[in-house]
Design an enzyme around this catalytic site. Structure first.
Site, PDB file in Angstrom:
ATOM      1  CG  ASP A  73      -2.031  -0.954   1.195  1.00 18.84           C
ATOM      2  OD1 ASP A  73      -2.073  -1.767   0.249  1.00 18.84           O
ATOM      3  OD2 ASP A  73      -2.874  -0.921   2.109  1.00 18.84           O
ATOM      4  CG  ASP A  74      -0.028   3.774   2.261  1.00 19.10           C
ATOM      5  OD1 ASP A  74      -1.185   3.548   1.847  1.00 19.10           O
ATOM      6  OD2 ASP A  74       0.262   3.821   3.467  1.00 19.10           O
ATOM      7  CG  HIS A 123      -4.594   2.718  -0.843  1.00 18.12           C
ATOM      8  ND1 HIS A 123      -5.531   1.996  -0.144  1.00 18.12           N
ATOM      9  CD2 HIS A 123      -3.636   3.070   0.083  1.00 18.12           C
ATOM     10  CE1 HIS A 123      -5.175   1.894   1.125  1.00 18.12           C
ATOM     11  NE2 HIS A 123      -4.032   2.554   1.292  1.00 18.12           N
ATOM     12  CG  HIS A 127      -3.966   6.842   3.081  1.00 22.78           C
ATOM     13  ND1 HIS A 127      -4.303   6.682   4.412  1.00 22.78           N
ATOM     14  CD2 HIS A 127      -3.550   5.623   2.683  1.00 22.78           C
ATOM     15  CE1 HIS A 127      -4.079   5.436   4.780  1.00 22.78           C
ATOM     16  NE2 HIS A 127      -3.622   4.759   3.744  1.00 22.78           N
ATOM     17  CG  HIS A 219       1.800  -0.078   4.663  1.00 22.97           C
ATOM     18  ND1 HIS A 219       1.328  -1.016   5.560  1.00 22.97           N
ATOM     19  CD2 HIS A 219       0.781   0.787   4.430  1.00 22.97           C
ATOM     20  CE1 HIS A 219       0.078  -0.729   5.869  1.00 22.97           C
ATOM     21  NE2 HIS A 219      -0.280   0.350   5.202  1.00 22.97           N
TER      22      HIS A 219
END
Length: 271
Positions: A73-74, A123, A127, A219
Site C-alpha cells: 500500500d501507499d 487506494h 488516503h 506497505h
C-alpha cells in the site's frame, strides 16, 4: 462293545445339501470382499492419476498451484524501485494499491510497476478515511485516482482498498460504479505499527501469516518491509508458493463490483 451306526444315504445327502448354502455364502462374501478391495485400489489409482494431470488451458492458475498474493500500500514511494528488483529476482508478481497524488508525482515509477507485470489498485487520492467524507467526496477520491492510473498506465484499475479498511454503503456503491472490487486483504504483517519496524520481526511475521490463498497487506513505504522481502520470498519459494496478483488469485470466481473479496478480512488500523 461300541456299536457303529451307519447314517442312511438319504440323511447324508440331506446334510451335504444343507451345507451348500453356507459354503456358497462364504464364497460370495470372499468374492465381494475381493471386489471391494479391487475397487478401492482402482479409485485410489484414479485419484492419484487425476492429481498428477497437468492443468487444462482454461483452468485458473491457482487451481493447480499454491498461490499467495502479496500486496503493498501507499506507493509509489522511495523504496518501490528496490522492491521491484527483489520481486523480479524471485519471479514474483504483486499488487500495488497506489495513492493518486503519488501516482501523479511519480508517473515513470508507476508505469514501471505496470510494465513489470504487477497489478495496480486504487487506494484513493490522498488516503483520507472514506467514512469521514461525504458521498461526493468519496466519489472524487476514487474517481480521480482511477483516471490518473489509467492515464499513467493505460489500464483501469479493477481492485480497490479503502484506507484503514474503513468502508460504508457509499464506498460500496461507488466502487461498484467504477467497476472495482474491494480487497481489504485477509491478513497483514502490521508494519504500520512503528514498534514492529524491525527487519527480523517483519520477516518472521510475514512467514507466520503466509498461507495458500492469503492476501497479505504490507506497505511499500516501510523500509524494513522492503528489506525483509528477500528472506521472505526465498523461504516461501522453498515452500512451493507462487506469488500472484490479486486478480490472478481470484480467477474462476464470479466477482461482483462493489463487493469484498476474499471474504476473510483483517482487523486493522493500517495507515
Amino acid at each position: 462293545m461300541a456299536v457303529r451306526r451307519s447314517v442312511p444315504l438319504a440323511a447324508a445327502c440331506a446334510l451335504a445339501l444343507a451345507a451348500l448354502p453356507l459354503q456358497t455364502a462364504q464364497a460370495q462374501a470372499q468374492a465381494q470382499s475381493q471386489t471391494a478391495r479391487t475397487q478401492a485400489l482402482s479409485a485410489r489409482t484414479v485419484a492419484t492419476t487425476t492429481a498428477k494431470k497437468p492443468a487444462k488451458d482454461d483452468e485458473p492458475f491457482c487451481a493447480t498451484h499454491q498461490c499467495i498474493a502479496l500486496t503493498f500500500d501507499d506507493g509509489p514511494a522511495d523504496y518501490t524501485g528496490t522492491l521491484l528488483k527483489t520481486l523480479k529476482k524471485y519471479k514474483a508478481k504483486a499488487t500495488f494499491f497506489m495513492i493518486g497524488e503519488r501516482v501523479k508525482k511519480h508517473p515513470k515509477l508507476t508505469a514501471e510497476v505496470a510494465k513489470d507485470g504487477h497489478e495496480i489498485g486504487n487506494h484513493t487520492w490522498d488516503h483520507k478515511y472514506l467514512t469521514d467524507l461525504t458521498y461526493a467526496e468519496i466519489n472524487k477520491e476514487i474517481g480521480d485516482t482511477q483516471r490518473i492510473i489509467k492515464k499513467t498506465t493505460g489500464k483501469d484499475p479493477v481492485v480497490f482498498r479503502a484506507p484503514g479498511g474503513l468502508r460504508n454503503g457509499g464506498v460500496q456503491e461507488l466502487t461498484a460504479k467504477f467497476g472495482l472490487i474491494q480487497i481489504p486483504g485477509t491478513t497483514e504483517t502490521k508494519d504500520y505499527i512503528k514498534d514492529y519496524r524491525h527487519v527480523d520481526f517483519l520477516t518472521q511475521k510475514a512467514l507466520d501469516v503466509a498461507g495458500e490463498g492469503e492476501v497479505v497487506l504490507m506497505h511499500e513505504t516501510v523500509k524494513e518491509t522492503i528489506q525483509s522481502m528477500p528472506a521472505v520470498l526465498e523461504e516461501l519459494t522453498r515452500q512451493g508458493y507462487s506469488f500472484v496478483t490479486v486478480s490472478t488469485l481470484l480467477e474462476g470466481q464470479e466477482l461482483i463490483p462493489g463487493q469484498v473479496y476474499p471474504e476473510a478480512v483483517p482487523t486493522t488500523d493500517a495507515e
